[in-house]
Each structure stands twice: as C-alpha cells, then as structure tokens.
Design a protein around this motif. Sequence first.
Motif, PDB file in Angstrom:
ATOM      1  N   GLY A 120       0.791  -1.231   0.000  1.00 14.26           N
ATOM      2  CA  GLY A 120       0.000   0.000   0.000  1.00 14.26           C
ATOM      3  C   GLY A 120       0.813   1.266   0.000  1.00 14.26           C
ATOM      4  O   GLY A 120       0.242   2.364  -0.089  1.00 14.26           O
ATOM      5  N   SER A 121       2.134   1.161   0.080  1.00  9.92           N
ATOM      6  CA  SER A 121       2.967   2.355  -0.016  1.00  9.92           C
ATOM      7  C   SER A 121       2.943   2.884  -1.448  1.00  9.92           C
ATOM      8  O   SER A 121       2.729   2.129  -2.395  1.00  9.92           O
ATOM      9  CB  SER A 121       4.402   2.070   0.429  1.00  9.92           C
ATOM     10  N   ILE A 122       3.159   4.183  -1.599  1.00  9.93           N
ATOM     11  CA  ILE A 122       3.054   4.826  -2.901  1.00  9.93           C
ATOM     12  C   ILE A 122       4.347   5.567  -3.200  1.00  9.93           C
ATOM     13  O   ILE A 122       4.818   6.363  -2.374  1.00  9.93           O
ATOM     14  CB  ILE A 122       1.879   5.826  -2.943  1.00  9.93           C
ATOM     15  N   ALA A 123       4.910   5.327  -4.374  1.00 18.72           N
ATOM     16  CA  ALA A 123       6.066   6.092  -4.848  1.00 18.72           C
ATOM     17  C   ALA A 123       5.579   7.036  -5.943  1.00 18.72           C
ATOM     18  O   ALA A 123       4.966   6.600  -6.918  1.00 18.72           O
ATOM     19  CB  ALA A 123       7.145   5.167  -5.380  1.00 18.72           C
ATOM     20  N   VAL A 124       5.818   8.345  -5.780  1.00 18.61           N
ATOM     21  CA  VAL A 124       5.387   9.335  -6.765  1.00 18.61           C
ATOM     22  C   VAL A 124       6.608   9.990  -7.379  1.00 18.61           C
ATOM     23  O   VAL A 124       7.649  10.138  -6.738  1.00 18.61           O
ATOM     24  CB  VAL A 124       4.471  10.413  -6.134  1.00 18.61           C
ATOM     25  N   LYS A 125       6.476  10.390  -8.636  1.00 15.08           N
ATOM     26  CA  LYS A 125       7.526  11.129  -9.342  1.00 15.08           C
ATOM     27  C   LYS A 125       6.940  12.478  -9.723  1.00 15.08           C
ATOM     28  O   LYS A 125       5.900  12.553 -10.389  1.00 15.08           O
ATOM     29  CB  LYS A 125       7.971  10.384 -10.607  1.00 15.08           C
ATOM     30  N   THR A 126       7.624  13.559  -9.325  1.00 20.14           N
ATOM     31  CA  THR A 126       7.068  14.889  -9.542  1.00 20.14           C
ATOM     32  C   THR A 126       8.190  15.915  -9.630  1.00 20.14           C
ATOM     33  O   THR A 126       9.374  15.564  -9.601  1.00 20.14           O
ATOM     34  CB  THR A 126       6.088  15.244  -8.408  1.00 20.14           C
ATOM     35  N   VAL A 127       7.791  17.184  -9.748  1.00 23.30           N
ATOM     36  CA  VAL A 127       8.745  18.283  -9.797  1.00 23.30           C
ATOM     37  C   VAL A 127       8.828  18.937  -8.430  1.00 23.30           C
ATOM     38  O   VAL A 127       7.937  18.775  -7.586  1.00 23.30           O
ATOM     39  CB  VAL A 127       8.342  19.322 -10.871  1.00 23.30           C
ATOM     40  N   ALA A 128       9.891  19.688  -8.222  1.00 19.07           N
ATOM     41  CA  ALA A 128      10.160  20.244  -6.896  1.00 19.07           C
ATOM     42  C   ALA A 128       9.010  21.098  -6.374  1.00 19.07           C
ATOM     43  O   ALA A 128       8.637  21.021  -5.198  1.00 19.07           O
ATOM     44  CB  ALA A 128      11.454  21.060  -6.939  1.00 19.07           C
ATOM     45  N   SER A 129       8.421  21.901  -7.254  1.00 19.29           N
ATOM     46  CA  SER A 129       7.410  22.847  -6.799  1.00 19.29           C
ATOM     47  C   SER A 129       6.099  22.195  -6.393  1.00 19.29           C
ATOM     48  O   SER A 129       5.247  22.849  -5.790  1.00 19.29           O
ATOM     49  CB  SER A 129       7.143  23.883  -7.893  1.00 19.29           C
TER      50      SER A 129
END
Length: 555
Positions: A173-182
């Motif tokens: 159930g853990s989630i890894a997200v990829k995003t930008v700094a802001s």
Amino acid sequence: GWARPLLARACMLHRLGTRPVTRLLLLSSLRGSSVRGSLRTAMAMPSPPVLRVTTTEESSSAAERLCEALGFATQVTREEIHSFYWWEGAVQSEPEVRVSFETSEPFESVLRAVEAAHSYDVPMILADTSDKGAAHWKGVIRPLDGGAKAGAALAERLAASRLVACAQVAPDGSIAVKTVASARLAVARAAEEEGGGAVAWSPVTGNAAYLRWLEEECVAAPRFVVAADGHAAPSAQTAKDFLLSRPGGAYTTARTSGGGRSVFEWETHVERTAASVGSMLAAGGGGAAELQAALGTAAGLRPRLDAAVAAAVREYMREFGRRVGGAGELKLTLVVNWGEAAEAAKEGAGCAEAAPDGSLLGSVGCHVAPLPPLPDPPIRAEVRGAPRANAAAKDSSWVADRAPLEALMRSAEVGPINELLLATESGELLEGSQTNFYAIVDGAVHTAGEGILEGTVRRLLLEVCGREGTPVVLSPPRLADAGRWEGALISSTSRLLLPVDELYVPPDGEPSGEADRVAVFANGPGSLAARLQALVAAEVEAHSTEIGLPAALAT
C-alpha cells in the motif's frame, strides 16, 4: 631479524581481514619509497560513487531479461506494482514490475545499457542524488490504514490532480510518486489528508526524455510566481492566464539580464506602462486625479512596479532558485489595473490599499517565469488580422482579443508559426501581435513609424542601426513588395531581434499551408539580419538597470 616483527604483524592483519590499502601500507614498509608513491596515488583516487537506480518494466519476463542484460548491477530487487498516470484525458492504471539495483558504473553508461535492453521506447530510469536543489523528486508515502486499496485510491487521485507524473502502489500500500520540486508541498498535503503522514522525499536524476515527460505531465505544479501589491506566492498560472485574469489593465513584459542582476530597459518599461495607463484612463473618461497621479505617471508608478518585481522575484528565487530558468534569466509580466478589476485583484491577494479619501488606487501585479529559449529555425510568420484600435496602449484585453487568431496559428500545416503580422486593408504591415516587425529592402531597415507600440528592443535596434550606418526607413513595409525584401525580422522582450525565415499569407479563417508561403529569406552568418541580431544581443547588458533585486538572484 628486522623482518620477523613485520611478518608477525602481517599475519595478524590477515586474520583481521585487512583492507587492500592496509596491505599496501605493509608492503611499503618492505619495499621502500616506490611503493609509498604508489600508495599516495591509490589513496588520492576516490572510490566511484554507488548509485541506486530504479526503472519499471511491463512484465516479470521483461524485468528478468533486463536484469540478465545488466551484468554490472548488484543488490537487484524486483517488485510487482500498480502504476497510475494521466493519458488521453483520463487516469490510466496498469501493472508493472519495479527493478532497483546498485552500481558504481558512470550513470551515462547505465543509461545506455538500460535503454538498450528495455522494452519501453521511453523508460523511466532514475538514480538517487544528493542535490537538494534538484528539479525532479521521488516521494514515498507510507502505507495507509486501508492497505493497497486505500493506496490505489490516493494514487489515482494524485494522478488526476496532475501534481505527479505517475504514482506507483506497492503490495503493502505504499506509494512512490515522481514529480517536480514545486509540487512537493501540494502532494504532501494530499497525502496528509488521506492519513498518509509525512512524505519521504529524495532528489533524483534520470534520462532526459523521461524527465521532460515528467515535467510536461505535472501541469498543476506551481512553476511560476505571481505577486499582487507586495503579496507573492507560487502559482501554476501561466503569464497568459495571469493577464486574462486581470483584463482591462495596462501591461508590459520585461526580461532580466546579466544573470538576473538587472532588468533590460527598465525605465522605458516604467514610462511606457504609465503612458498606457494614462491613455486608457483618458479614453475611459479621465479617472480621478489621484488615480492619474498614482498610476498614470512614471514618478507615481515606479515605486509600485519596483516593489512588485522585488516581491515576485524574491519569492521565485526562494521557491525555485535557478533550476527552472536554465540560463538564469527571467521573464517578468507586469499589469496595472484600476476600478473593478483592481478591486478583484486585491481581494484575491488579500490587499486593499486605498487613497486617504477611500478611493481605490489600483493594483499592480507581477508574474515571474523562466525566460524561454529562442525557437528553433525556421522561424515562420504569417499575415493575419488587423491592427489594434489603440496601439499606443498595451491593454491586457488584447490577450483575449487575439486568441482566435492564435488558434488558427496553432493549426498551421507547415509547422510551428512563431508570430502573427497585423496588416491594414491596403497591405501595410505595422507590427506583430506580440512583436515589432521589420523588412530589409535594399540594405535598409523598414519599419512602421506610427500606429504601433514602440517596443524596447525596437528602440535598441534603431540605435544600433544609427551607430552602424544602416539606413532606417520609418514607413510600414508593404506586403505586395515582399518579393523584393532581402530579409525580415521581429523583435520582442523574450526573443530580442529574431530573423524571419519564411512568410505566409493564408486565406481568412484557414491555417497556413505550403501554398501560402510567399517568401523565404536567407539568414546566414553574412546576412544583414544575422548581423543586426548579434549586435542587438550584445547591447542588452549595457541597456539594463539594476533595481535592487534579491542578492540570491544577483549571484
């Protein structure tokens, strides 16, 4: 006899698991200075860093084939996950296999090896980094109370919000997200609302194609700053949307120079904006004397514009630093409103500045964005639309008025069109929708002398032409003479002076096609257009003003 103690020590070190460098120390005692020199060289060479690399594959079999191809990888792990991402207007989800490994190989070599063995055209290949100023981040949200089902619901919500490029749910159930700094703050708030607790953030680097995709997908992430009357905050609002939200105001677009220390032609921007305010107030009935004095004069408006720029840039540097701006230069869009538009702007910014008698003194806003790179050639312009009614005033309503023309421009069949040129009924080309326009005829620069908004770069170009002895004809070029032109140029704050390669004249209401091309210009290094472009670019720093921007920007 002297060697016996050393041999005894060697046996002891061997039993203790002596490292190679320790063995070199022992040998240097036996072999003398030559080994000591080699030891110094060995100790001076740093060990290559160990990278933790992550990618995803479409299936277990594809993941197995990838791992077999990566002979240099150690500490390899594989884990089945469920990925959520935005595609074709909706959230999509599919199973994947996450592959993680460690390596001391150079990252560029790792990228080549993974890309060669991967089943995806554009795989995700990310490596952890220690750069706290990185533009790209991986966040791990701990398992929610509802397990994998609750994690999937939050991952779908994050993908739908467009704050993350993808959200990957593990079996726990853990989630890894990829995003930008802001976007990190907004993502953390969303996770907290769902009971996910703090997000563990790690800066990452990766393959360029994936990182570009990541940035394009995080459309809701704040990447700009908007300030209104001293109140500044990060925003996802583009400069165009910023102007559309403040209609009926006088605006100007400026750029920083010298790595952000100064603003190009700042005094001219102040004077021109004040003149636009005065002209628009006069056209609307004159306005109160206090309003004219506060916003319609350079002396009254300058402190407000200075304060707006300082507040916006300070917040931009605090939030984004230089990583978004590439070369470090910024694009500044400023707008001055009064009346109902100003009241709405102030309400949104939590500010209600008024004159002593209670009358509204207007609102000054500033939008900060990274200065975009110059477009790649060929630079195309098309003739479409009529001149503005009040060209001397830069009215933010013009942004909405030109939208239908820009929609046609985006539909061009020949490739990107970079500018719209506005023509009179008799075929005189006065200016572009966002630029000044010039034609080169018989070695002279022809440009309209009236009926236009005289831009800051136009002013600099005329100065350069005077210095270089290049004739200038202040008369609008005629479209009927395009076959005689030796070149054409457009100028604006963000593009400076830019030679035009191709000119199109499409039918009314139709996108430009190959049959609509009426002229092609040779803008090689020896052309007058290219020489003027270089001369103008070289003068920008000398025509800029330091206005007390934050020290972080000036370094």
